[in-house]
Write an enzyme that holds these catalytic residues in place. Structure first.
Site, PDB file in Angstrom:
ATOM      1  N   TYR A 181      21.827  35.305  40.106  1.00 37.68           N
ATOM      2  CA  TYR A 181      20.770  35.525  41.733  1.00 37.68           C
ATOM      3  C   TYR A 181      20.576  36.727  41.368  1.00 37.68           C
ATOM      4  CZ  TYR A 181      26.131  35.698  42.637  1.00 37.68           C
ATOM      5  OH  TYR A 181      27.268  36.239  43.054  1.00 37.68           O
ATOM      6  N   GLN A 236      47.612  49.320  45.859  1.00 38.13           N
ATOM      7  CA  GLN A 236      48.227  49.454  44.419  1.00 38.13           C
ATOM      8  C   GLN A 236      47.376  50.355  43.861  1.00 38.13           C
ATOM      9  OE1 GLN A 236      48.613  46.760  42.148  1.00 38.13           O
ATOM     10  NE2 GLN A 236      46.901  45.369  41.751  1.00 38.13           N
ATOM     11  N   ASP A 295      43.119  34.176  48.217  1.00 36.85           N
ATOM     12  CA  ASP A 295      43.267  34.146  46.561  1.00 36.85           C
ATOM     13  C   ASP A 295      45.205  33.900  46.356  1.00 36.85           C
ATOM     14  OD1 ASP A 295      40.504  33.696  46.069  1.00 36.85           O
ATOM     15  OD2 ASP A 295      40.890  34.953  44.388  1.00 36.85           O
TER      16      ASP A 295
END
Ligand code: FAD
Length: 398
Positions: free
Chosen positions: A217, A35, A295
């Site tokens: 990190y 998109q 996801d």
């Protein structure tokens, strides 16, 4: 069902591009529809354990990723107020010896660039931008994709890699029924030069406290440091990578925490904030010609740092299943049989880490040390992580 030749992947995120590379490697004609008018990942870090790095090695990308990553010596747990530290696990050569591949800490944009460039070089003209899928129709022989710009396209199979707000999942299975988890994630990336020397060590740190935790990190060979601060709050429910927050508000959420955490927060220019949501796990991801990955079908709290890793594993397992089973129904059944249980275990294990990382006993100096020593004993750590890092998406049965 016809033999699968052409595959449309909707979404050029980390999962969609990995799937596209793995499908192309196996001879499928793949087109990726994204998109966004321009591609670019958000400014955030990503931890990639051996199970994900193994997939990238199989796609010929290991050297490129290593050259842009930080390879930490290990990870540690630190207590929110005293700063006392405990070893979580060793990484570096230990990760290679135990799991076959290094553990990488990367800027998301560096990983995304590597995947995009590899796909565009191997399948020129097959990554189409500005193509927002509006819906699809499944016919007996083909699936037809309809885009918001009034164009359409056809393929034998459609793969929905369109992320947590997936329109493909919604068309197949309805609303995902999100519930606010009660946790808000702050994040930012800091130039290491802006931090004191001891905060630039090649180590990942999980700070744990009574109502929140902080993950820190190094990225890009130590040039940058990633900050993610999770806090329990009930007044923010927007789930987006791109919502800016306010430094003072972020610092207030971590009032009373160790000066190292506060130094990190102070160094973040504009912290971004994201409401973490929970969704029920799904037992099926597919229809006759359409399936999901990443996801779109198993969004997770980021408390095992495995969301992208699951999308990356999905991509290669799906490609192997489609190669092995010319019949799409059989391919999707094999893909789901290999993936649904594992990804649901990641969703559950990540949620279980909320209480472990944010335990109220951490507020009590008389109980905190014993709690950390028991919860992060080497046996418990092994049980929580070995099954994740050991997994081989290239050989699991499909
Ligand atoms: P996405 O990355 O969301 O990609 C979806 C793509 O689809 C996007 O490019 C989008 O523009 C496109 N798209 C959406 N709708 C349409 C449409 N209608 N038409 C066309 N295109 C569309 N994971 C890890 O493994 N390690 C970590 O350390 C880690 N840390 C995290 C920290 C935080 C704070 C959060 C919130 C998550 C973290 N994750 C981590 C999880 C990880 O970010 C996600 O699991 C991962 O990005 C999912 O990838 P994806 O490809 O499924 O979806």
């Amino acid at each position: 069902m016809t033999t699968t030749t052409s595959i449309a992947v909707c979404g050029a995120g980390l999962g969609g591009l990995t799937a596209a590379l793995a499908l192309h490697q196996r001879g499928f004609e793949v087109t990726v529809y994204e998109q966004a008018e321009q591609l670019g990942e958000v400014g955030a870090g990503l931890q990639l354990s051996a199970n994900a790095v193994r997939v990238f090695a199989s796609l010929g990308l290991l050297d490129r990723l290593v050259s842009r990553a930080s390879l930490p010596e290990g990870k540690q747990v630190r207590l929110w107020n005293t700063g006392k530290s405990w070893k979580l696990f060793d990484l570096g050569t230990e990760s290679v010896e135990r799991y076959g591949y290094p553990y990488l800490m990367m800027h998301r944009a560096d990983l995304h660039d590597a995947l995009r460039e590899a796909f565009e070089a191997r399948a020129p003209g097959r990554l189409l931008l500005g193509k927002r899928l509006a819906g699809f129709e499944e016919g007996a022989d083909r699936v037809t994709l309809r885009f918001a710009d009034d164009t359409s396209a056809q393929a034998d199979v459609l793969v929905g890699a369109d992320g947590v707000h997936s329109v493909i999942r919604e068309q197949l299975f309805g609303d995902s029924d999100p519930k606010f988890s009660g946790c808000v994630a702050w994040r930012g990336v800091v130039p290491a030069a802006d931090l004191p020397e001891h905060l630039r060590a090649p180590l990942g740190t999980n700070w744990i406290g009574p109502n929140g935790h902080v993950i820190q990190y190094p990225l890009r060979g130590g040039e940058l440091v990633n900050f993610v601060g999770i806090v329990e709050r009930d007044d923010w429910e927007i789930e987006s990578w791109n919502t800016p927050g306010d430094s003072a508000e972020c610092a207030a959420d971590f009032k009373g925490w160790h000066p190292d955490v506060l130094a990190l927060i102070e160094a973040v220019d504009t912290p971004m904030k994201w409401a973490l949501k929970l969704r029920p796990t799904m037992t099926s991801w597919s229809s006759a010609r359409v399936t999901l990955l990443g996801d779109a079908c198993h969004p997770t709290l980021p408390f095992l740092a495995q969301g992208s890793a699951m999308a990356i594993e999905d991509g290669v397992v799906l490609a192997r299943a489609l190669e092995r089973h010319p019949n799409q129904a059989e391919a999707f059944a094999a893909y789901e049989a290999a993936r649904v249980t594992r990804t649901a275990a990641v969703v559950d294990g990540s949620a279980a880490n909320t209480d472990r990382f944010h335990n109220p006993v951490l507020a009590d100096p008389n109980q905190a040390d014993a709690y950390v020593e028991a919860e992060w004993s080497q046996d418990n750590v092994g049980q929580r992580y070995d099954w994740l890092f050991d997994y081989d998406a290239l050989t699991v049965e499909v």
